[in-house]
Scaffold this motif. Structure first.
Motif, PDB file in Angstrom:
ATOM      1  N   GLU A 193      -2.986   7.159   5.367  1.00  0.00           N
ATOM      2  CA  GLU A 193      -1.797   6.523   5.962  1.00  0.00           C
ATOM      3  C   GLU A 193      -1.465   5.239   5.232  1.00  0.00           C
ATOM      4  OE1 GLU A 193      -2.114   5.138  10.094  1.00  0.00           O
ATOM      5  OE2 GLU A 193      -4.205   5.779  10.022  1.00  0.00           O
ATOM      6  N   ALA A 194      -0.178   4.965   5.168  1.00  0.00           N
ATOM      7  CA  ALA A 194       0.304   3.776   4.461  1.00  0.00           C
ATOM      8  C   ALA A 194       1.754   3.533   4.874  1.00  0.00           C
ATOM      9  CB  ALA A 194       0.228   3.999   2.956  1.00  0.00           C
TER      10      ALA A 194
ATOM     11  N   TRP B  20       0.041  -3.157  -6.196  1.00  0.00           N
ATOM     12  CA  TRP B  20      -0.102  -2.292  -5.016  1.00  0.00           C
ATOM     13  C   TRP B  20      -1.444  -1.562  -5.034  1.00  0.00           C
ATOM     14  CZ3 TRP B  20       4.193  -0.244  -1.725  1.00  0.00           C
ATOM     15  CH2 TRP B  20       5.337  -1.046  -1.808  1.00  0.00           C
ATOM     16  N   GLN B  21      -1.938  -1.242  -3.824  1.00  0.00           N
ATOM     17  CA  GLN B  21      -3.066  -0.333  -3.659  1.00  0.00           C
ATOM     18  C   GLN B  21      -2.463   1.054  -3.470  1.00  0.00           C
ATOM     19  OE1 GLN B  21      -6.260  -1.135  -3.769  1.00  0.00           O
ATOM     20  NE2 GLN B  21      -5.992  -3.352  -3.836  1.00  0.00           N
TER      21      GLN B  21
ATOM     22  N   ASN C   1       3.478   2.771   9.796  1.00  0.00           N
ATOM     23  CA  ASN C   1       2.815   3.596   8.783  1.00  0.00           C
ATOM     24  C   ASN C   1       3.327   5.026   8.771  1.00  0.00           C
ATOM     25  OD1 ASN C   1       1.143   1.708   7.691  1.00  0.00           O
ATOM     26  ND2 ASN C   1      -0.685   2.345   8.816  1.00  0.00           N
TER      27      ASN C   1
ATOM     28  N   GLN D  57       0.855  -1.189   0.000  1.00  0.00           N
ATOM     29  CA  GLN D  57       0.000   0.000   0.000  1.00  0.00           C
ATOM     30  C   GLN D  57       0.882   1.226   0.000  1.00  0.00           C
ATOM     31  OE1 GLN D  57      -2.521   0.111   3.395  1.00  0.00           O
ATOM     32  NE2 GLN D  57      -3.777  -1.602   2.665  1.00  0.00           N
ATOM     33  N   ALA D  58       0.585   2.160  -0.883  1.00  0.00           N
ATOM     34  CA  ALA D  58       1.424   3.357  -0.936  1.00  0.00           C
ATOM     35  C   ALA D  58       0.575   4.596  -1.128  1.00  0.00           C
ATOM     36  CB  ALA D  58       2.411   3.236  -2.093  1.00  0.00           C
ATOM     37  N   ILE D  59       1.117   5.705  -0.624  1.00  0.00           N
ATOM     38  CA  ILE D  59       0.552   7.021  -0.938  1.00  0.00           C
ATOM     39  C   ILE D  59       1.561   7.712  -1.840  1.00  0.00           C
ATOM     40  CG2 ILE D  59      -0.030   9.289  -0.004  1.00  0.00           C
ATOM     41  CD1 ILE D  59      -1.005   7.841   2.532  1.00  0.00           C
TER      42      ILE D  59
ATOM     43  N   THR E 158       4.171   2.964   2.940  1.00  0.00           N
ATOM     44  CA  THR E 158       5.083   3.531   1.941  1.00  0.00           C
ATOM     45  C   THR E 158       4.516   4.844   1.420  1.00  0.00           C
ATOM     46  OG1 THR E 158       5.724   1.303   1.282  1.00  0.00           O
ATOM     47  CG2 THR E 158       6.173   3.046  -0.300  1.00  0.00           C
TER      48      THR E 158
ATOM     49  N   THR F 173      -2.902   5.371  -3.139  1.00  0.00           N
ATOM     50  CA  THR F 173      -3.678   6.600  -2.993  1.00  0.00           C
ATOM     51  C   THR F 173      -2.830   7.734  -3.536  1.00  0.00           C
ATOM     52  OG1 THR F 173      -4.713   5.737  -0.993  1.00  0.00           O
ATOM     53  CG2 THR F 173      -4.855   8.110  -1.340  1.00  0.00           C
TER      54      THR F 173
END
Ligand SMILES: Cc1cc2nc3c(=O)[nH]c(=O)nc-3n(C[C@H](O)[C@H](O)[C@H](O)COP(=O)(O)OP(=O)(O)OC[C@H]3O[C@@H](n4cnc5c(N)ncnc54)[C@H](O)[C@@H]3O)c2cc1C
Length: 568
Positions: free
Chosen positions: A368-369, A199-200, A355, A177-179, A371, A202
């Motif tokens: 929040e993530a 990856w998921q 996170n 998961q990444a922002i 990465t 945002t």
């Protein structure tokens, strides 16, 4: 099926094979042929030169086949399930430049025994090495490096790696998961590669739409860079240009899924001396004609539609693209793994457990993530963890000319500045460089652009534009490092103390990465830089030589600073 559709099934580590001689590619095709539907493959193959495309039987591979140029060529196939890295050069030159953890090695004749150390460095524990009847010296070297001969006498099993790779890989993320902060070309490319890897993501952007800042130009050009000594910027730009072209083709093609054209770029010599340098470079490196050709003044003039004094380089695969439309195509290809948040400005990052929490200026939590990737160009230094990166904000103004006023060109042309063929009735001529913050168009900058245009295209019609063309164009701010190279990788921790002597010892913020500093080449660099970062995150083989990867480490400036200061 898209990359996105199959990536979810590919959470397992891909199989990595190193072949010290690609030859006719039969071993690669065989490895691809036996791949199970839920497996993925990285095939790293050395070759002294790239075989001609006509020798490649498989149509998909042939369509993406690289020209015979030095460096690493990454070819993504089978909707992302198979990656072929064609590594051009001698084993002595190439093996030390590979960053990978290899499961199987095909050792062909022609690899000197002293390189057994490199094979051991690359081998995973328990990796298998299959050798073409090695001579006694190679057998001895392999044994010394911890490879243990198997009873069949041609296969060896590596019991341990003798050395660690040059830069320690970041830990494999437990949660994909990444922002990504910033929806310009850097951020959109990052989203695209991350989503393709399962990856998921945002994406946080302060404007209402992607590509409103540096990536908002009507047209930018893409072309390689040449130099006498094939220096790091030249090698990096070549690799990025070629990988970008292949990936854009996979995406659907320049001029099809996004606005642009591979119409060629003519880089005119500045003067007679520069013309000689251009000719010397072409003669020295003997590049394929499709990559670059030297055109004398007559041939260059024929392309320009008017006389030009010195000739220049013709990059036949170069062209122009509208970066905003490329961003849109990349984001559209991300599918459901991408969540896009606009009108949100990420200004504060805080690490909470595993996170990163991302807050706006009012203290509201935006996401929040584990990465976070800073791809916010000139805005990056507004975030505390990036505030000390030596990134300059360089103003650039492009002039827009109505198509009927400007030169009628079928290709992009550059000299001290560039001019593009018309896109939606607009010809772009630019761009200026200054370090001020003025967002409004300046008449003096337009004059500068038009004066340079007149140097490219002689004649009264273009010269008269300085008087007649209305003030029109666009201002953007490039984000540039002192060495004009991008910053790709983990962000250094400027608050850490102590002596640092090597990049690999650089204290970094866990889970915080950058895709910054694209300066004047963001369109060209963005695809490969995103691929490099995602390869690092996923601990896959890196698509670039280690020397080039090291040149991009965001901590390189802090290292210099600490070395100068003699410690913390
Ligand atoms: C005049 C000019 C001409 C150029 N010509 C060419 C060319 O011909 N060829 C070429 O290859 N390159 C060219 N470039 C360079 C290229 O445009 C840039 O390198 C590239 O667009 C940079 O992309 P980026 O995504 O890093 O930055 P940007 O496009 O600036 O994107 C950064 C994004 O982050 C967002 N952002 C910033 N801070 C925050 C925050 N705190 N929270 C949320 N969002 C945030 C911004 O709103 C922006 O959308 C040119 C640049 C200029 C200015």
């Amino acid at each position: 099926m898209s990359d996105d559709a199959i990536a979810g099934d590919r959470a397992a580590r891909p199989r990595v094979i190193l072949d010290t001689n690609f030859e006719d590619g039969a071993r690669f095709m065989a490895a691809w042929g036996v791949l199970a539907p839920d497996e993925s493959l990285f095939y790293l193959a050395l070759t002294a030169q790239v075989p001609p495309a006509e020798q490649i039987g498989d149509a998909q591979l042939r369509a993406l086949w690289p020209l015979d140029l030095p460096g690493f060529h990454r070819i993504v196939l089978d909707e992302g399930r198979v990656t072929l890295d064609l590594l051009v050069g001698t084993p002595e030159a190439v093996l030390p430049e590979i960053e990978a953890r290899v499961d199987q090695i095909h050792l062909r004749a022609g690899v000197p025994p002293m390189l057994a150390r490199q094979l051991a460095r690359l081998a995973q524990p328990e990796a298998e090495l299959l050798a073409d009847v090695p001579d006694e010296a190679m057998k001895l070297a392999l044994r010394k490096q911890g490879f243990v001969e198997q009873p069949d006498a041609v296969s060896y099993r590596a019991l341990y790696q003798s050395r660690k790779p040059r830069l320690p890989a970041p830990p494999l993320p437990a949660v994909r998961q990444a922002i990504v902060i910033g929806a310009g070309i850097a951020g959109a490319s990052a989203c695209h590669r991350l989503c393709a890897a399962g990856w998921q993501v945002t994406l946080i952007e302060r404007h209402a739409l992607p590509a409103q800042e540096a990536s908002g130009n009507v047209a930018g050009i893409f072309m390689p860079l040449l130099s006498k000594d094939d220096n790091i910027p030249t090698r990096l730009t070549r690799a990025a240009f070629l990988f970008g072209l292949r990936e854009w083709q996979r995406l659907g093609g320049v001029g099809h899924v996004f606005e642009g054209a591979s119409c060629g770029v003519l880089q005119l010599a500045r003067d007679a001396e520069h013309a000689q340098v251009q000719q010397d470079v072409v003669a020295t490196w003997n590049y394929p004609q499709q990559y670059v050709r030297w055109l004398d003044a007559v041939a260059a003039g024929a392309l320009l539609g008017g006389p030009t004094p010195h000739g220049g380089w013709l990059f036949g695969q170069g062209g122009w693209a509208r970066p905003a439309s490329l961003c849109a195509a990349l984001l559209a290809a991300c599918g459901t793994r991408l969540r896009q948040c606009f009108h949100e400005e990420a200004l504060r990052l805080e690490r909470q457990g595993d996170n990163w929490q991302v807050f706006d200026g009012s203290g509201a939590l935006l996401g929040e993530a584990p990465t976070v990737i800073l791809a916010n160009g000139a805005g990056a230094v507004g975030i505390a963890q990036a505030a000390q990166l030596p990134l300059a904000r360089l103003r650039g103004q492009v002039t827009h000319l109505a198509q009927e006023l400007g030169p009628r060109l079928s290709l992009a042309v550059c000299r001290e500045a560039y001019v593009t063929p018309p896109n939606q009735g607009v010809i772009c001529a630019g761009a200026t460089y200054s370090s001020d913050d003025e967002r409004e168009l300046r008449a003096s900058c337009q004059q500068e652009n038009l004066a340079r245009l007149a140097e490219i295209i002689p004649g009264e019609a273009v010269a008269a534009l300085a008087e007649t063309a209305p003030l029109a164009g666009r201002v953007g701010f490039r984000c540039a490092a002192p060495d004009r190279l991008p910053l790709v990788g983990a962000l250094p921790d400027y608050d850490s103390s102590g002596r640092i002597e090597r990049l690999r010892d650089m204290p970094v913020h866990a889970g915080l990465y950058s895709l910054l500093g694209y300066a004047s080449r963001g369109i060209i660099w963005s695809t490969l830089m995103a691929e490099l970062l995602v390869s690092q995150l996923e601990q896959r083989p890196l698509p670039l030589e280690a020397t080039l990867v090291d040149a991009l480490v965001p901590g390189r400036f802090m290292l210099k600073q600490r070395r100068r200061a003699g410690g913390g």
